[in-house]
Design a protein around this motif. Structure first.
Motif, PDB file in Angstrom:
ATOM      1  N   VAL A 139      -7.611  -7.106  -1.239  1.00 30.94           N
ATOM      2  CA  VAL A 139      -5.836  -6.899  -0.447  1.00 30.94           C
ATOM      3  C   VAL A 139      -6.311  -5.533  -0.240  1.00 30.94           C
ATOM      4  CG1 VAL A 139      -3.500  -7.056  -1.311  1.00 30.94           C
ATOM      5  CG2 VAL A 139      -4.745  -7.968  -3.008  1.00 30.94           C
ATOM      6  N   SER A 140      -5.660  -5.237   0.889  1.00 28.97           N
ATOM      7  CA  SER A 140      -6.253  -4.001   1.811  1.00 28.97           C
ATOM      8  C   SER A 140      -4.389  -3.321   1.985  1.00 28.97           C
ATOM      9  CB  SER A 140      -6.263  -3.638   2.986  1.00 28.97           C
ATOM     10  OG  SER A 140      -6.669  -2.638   3.560  1.00 28.97           O
ATOM     11  N   ALA A 141      -4.045  -2.762   3.437  1.00 31.28           N
ATOM     12  CA  ALA A 141      -3.020  -2.800   3.142  1.00 31.28           C
ATOM     13  C   ALA A 141      -2.696  -2.609   5.325  1.00 31.28           C
ATOM     14  CB  ALA A 141      -2.002  -1.763   2.598  1.00 31.28           C
ATOM     15  N   GLY A 142      -1.655  -3.371   5.835  1.00 25.04           N
ATOM     16  CA  GLY A 142      -1.486  -3.235   7.356  1.00 25.04           C
ATOM     17  C   GLY A 142      -2.092  -1.745   7.612  1.00 25.04           C
ATOM     18  N   GLY A 143      -2.242  -1.234   8.170  1.00 32.24           N
ATOM     19  CA  GLY A 143      -2.450   0.004   9.153  1.00 32.24           C
ATOM     20  C   GLY A 143      -3.891   0.909   8.344  1.00 32.24           C
ATOM     21  N   ALA A 144      -4.094   0.374   7.665  1.00 31.24           N
ATOM     22  CA  ALA A 144      -5.577   0.739   7.114  1.00 31.24           C
ATOM     23  C   ALA A 144      -6.559   0.825   8.370  1.00 31.24           C
ATOM     24  CB  ALA A 144      -6.157  -0.369   5.680  1.00 31.24           C
ATOM     25  N   ASN A 145      -6.985   1.811   7.973  1.00 32.83           N
ATOM     26  CA  ASN A 145      -7.924   2.909   9.121  1.00 32.83           C
ATOM     27  C   ASN A 145      -8.708   4.222   8.391  1.00 32.83           C
ATOM     28  OD1 ASN A 145      -9.209   4.316  11.399  1.00 32.83           O
ATOM     29  ND2 ASN A 145      -7.479   3.735  12.574  1.00 32.83           N
ATOM     30  N   ALA A 146      -9.473   3.882   8.390  1.00 29.46           N
ATOM     31  CA  ALA A 146     -10.785   5.314   8.021  1.00 29.46           C
ATOM     32  C   ALA A 146     -10.006   6.475   9.264  1.00 29.46           C
ATOM     33  CB  ALA A 146     -11.606   5.079   8.029  1.00 29.46           C
ATOM     34  N   GLN A 147     -10.132   6.981  10.037  1.00 35.31           N
ATOM     35  CA  GLN A 147      -9.473   7.646  10.614  1.00 35.31           C
ATOM     36  C   GLN A 147      -7.553   8.270  11.033  1.00 35.31           C
ATOM     37  OE1 GLN A 147     -12.367   5.475  12.213  1.00 35.31           O
ATOM     38  NE2 GLN A 147     -13.181   6.654  10.538  1.00 35.31           N
ATOM     39  N   SER A 148      -7.031   7.521   9.392  1.00 33.00           N
ATOM     40  CA  SER A 148      -5.652   7.770   9.948  1.00 33.00           C
ATOM     41  C   SER A 148      -5.278   8.697   8.777  1.00 33.00           C
ATOM     42  CB  SER A 148      -5.048   6.484   9.213  1.00 33.00           C
ATOM     43  OG  SER A 148      -3.744   7.221   8.933  1.00 33.00           O
ATOM     44  N   SER A 149      -4.227   9.052   9.522  1.00 36.19           N
ATOM     45  CA  SER A 149      -4.309  11.125   9.680  1.00 36.19           C
ATOM     46  C   SER A 149      -3.011  10.520   8.227  1.00 36.19           C
ATOM     47  CB  SER A 149      -3.340  11.177  10.574  1.00 36.19           C
ATOM     48  OG  SER A 149      -1.861  10.908  11.139  1.00 36.19           O
ATOM     49  N   MET A 150      -2.522   9.187   8.374  1.00 35.34           N
ATOM     50  CA  MET A 150      -2.146   9.758   7.034  1.00 35.34           C
ATOM     51  C   MET A 150      -3.115   8.791   5.215  1.00 35.34           C
ATOM     52  SD  MET A 150       1.422   6.760   7.791  1.00 35.34           S
ATOM     53  CE  MET A 150       1.806   6.754   6.758  1.00 35.34           C
ATOM     54  N   PHE A 151      -2.336   9.965   4.464  1.00 38.98           N
ATOM     55  CA  PHE A 151      -3.746   9.688   3.416  1.00 38.98           C
ATOM     56  C   PHE A 151      -3.685   8.478   2.565  1.00 38.98           C
ATOM     57  CE2 PHE A 151      -4.533   9.881  -1.385  1.00 38.98           C
ATOM     58  CZ  PHE A 151      -6.275  10.217  -1.075  1.00 38.98           C
ATOM     59  N   TYR A 152      -2.422   7.627   2.750  1.00 41.12           N
ATOM     60  CA  TYR A 152      -2.442   6.119   2.702  1.00 41.12           C
ATOM     61  C   TYR A 152      -3.687   5.153   3.316  1.00 41.12           C
ATOM     62  CZ  TYR A 152      -0.535   1.292   0.289  1.00 41.12           C
ATOM     63  OH  TYR A 152      -0.493   0.368   0.083  1.00 41.12           O
ATOM     64  N   THR A 153      -3.280   5.500   4.173  1.00 40.95           N
ATOM     65  CA  THR A 153      -4.093   3.871   5.079  1.00 40.95           C
ATOM     66  C   THR A 153      -5.145   4.930   5.561  1.00 40.95           C
ATOM     67  OG1 THR A 153      -2.825   5.375   6.982  1.00 40.95           O
ATOM     68  CG2 THR A 153      -2.081   3.200   6.225  1.00 40.95           C
TER      69      THR A 153
END
Length: 225
Positions: free
Chosen positions: A113-127
């Motif tokens: 169970v991950s999350a929408g927008g999950a991205n290891a390069q995201s500028s948002m800490f959560y995603t």
């Protein structure tokens, strides 16, 4: 009996959460599953002949029982956790600890169970943390990895023993109204639909499968979950 020898044994981490709780019910009701080992910091509110609860410290897991598949549904928020470090300890470290222990226990198929927008390069800490977890799991030698990326979950958290999330009190009614016009990956979704998608695809898929909200909703409407 031959039939019992073919039944699956599963591990579930996060059985007291929104999606994890629905997953637990589905897995226990699956006639092809012999046993569900629930790994938790607190016991689930239900009991069942097929359920074995393991109260654990995710920072120091014991050797897990042999199993065929594992479901990772551990998660929190920065507000509830208290800090970014505490959030990462749950959403990344605890899930990875279970994944490593599951691999040692013979698990070859995993649902996350991950999350929408999950991205290891995201500028948002959560995603970003969610994306880093996905990448770390992809690097492990599982034959199957099904990643569910739900957008906003439409369910109430009443009865879960979790603190009220004020933002959800506002965003859920708005999301329900806007759902028909929201892009697919942003469509709000019920926890049961997410759980059904994972429970169906983990035992039947090969390789890495990534499911956005709209894909899980379509599976539900097609009757496949």
């Amino acid at each position: 009996m031959m039939m019992s020898e073919t039944k699956r044994v599963v591990l579930l981490a996060g059985a007291t959460g929104l999606v994890g709780g629905k997953l637990l019910q589905i897995l226990l009701n699956d006639p092809d599953i012999a046993c569900v080992h629930a790994l938790s910091r607190k016991p689930p509110a239900i009991s069942h002949p097929k359920l074995t609860v393991h109260l654990v410290d995710f920072a120091s897991l014991p050797q897990l029982p042999r199993a065929d598949e594992a479901y990772l549904a551990l998660g929190t928020t920065i507000k509830v956790a208290g800090s970014r470090e505490a959030f990462r300890a749950v959403d990344f470290d605890a899930n990875m600890a279970v994944a490593r222990a599951a691999l040692s226990a013979g698990v070859s198929r995993v649902g996350l169970v991950s999350a929408g927008g999950a991205n290891a390069q995201s500028s948002m800490f959560y995603t970003r943390v969610k994306g880093e977890l996905e990448e770390a799991l992809r690097a492990m030698p599982f034959t199957t990895l099904v990643i569910a990326r739900p957008s906003l979950l439409l369910d109430s958290r009443d009865g879960l023993g979790q603190p009220v999330r004020p933002g959800e009190l506002i965003s859920i009614p708005i999301a329900r109204l806007l759902s028909p016009i929201l892009p697919g990956a942003y469509k709000p979704i019920e926890a049961l639909v997410v759980a059904r998608a994972l429970a169906q695809l983990v035992p039947t898929s090969t390789g890495v499968v990534v499911l956005a909200s709209d894909q899980m909703i379509k599976l539900g409407k097609s009757g496949r979950v």
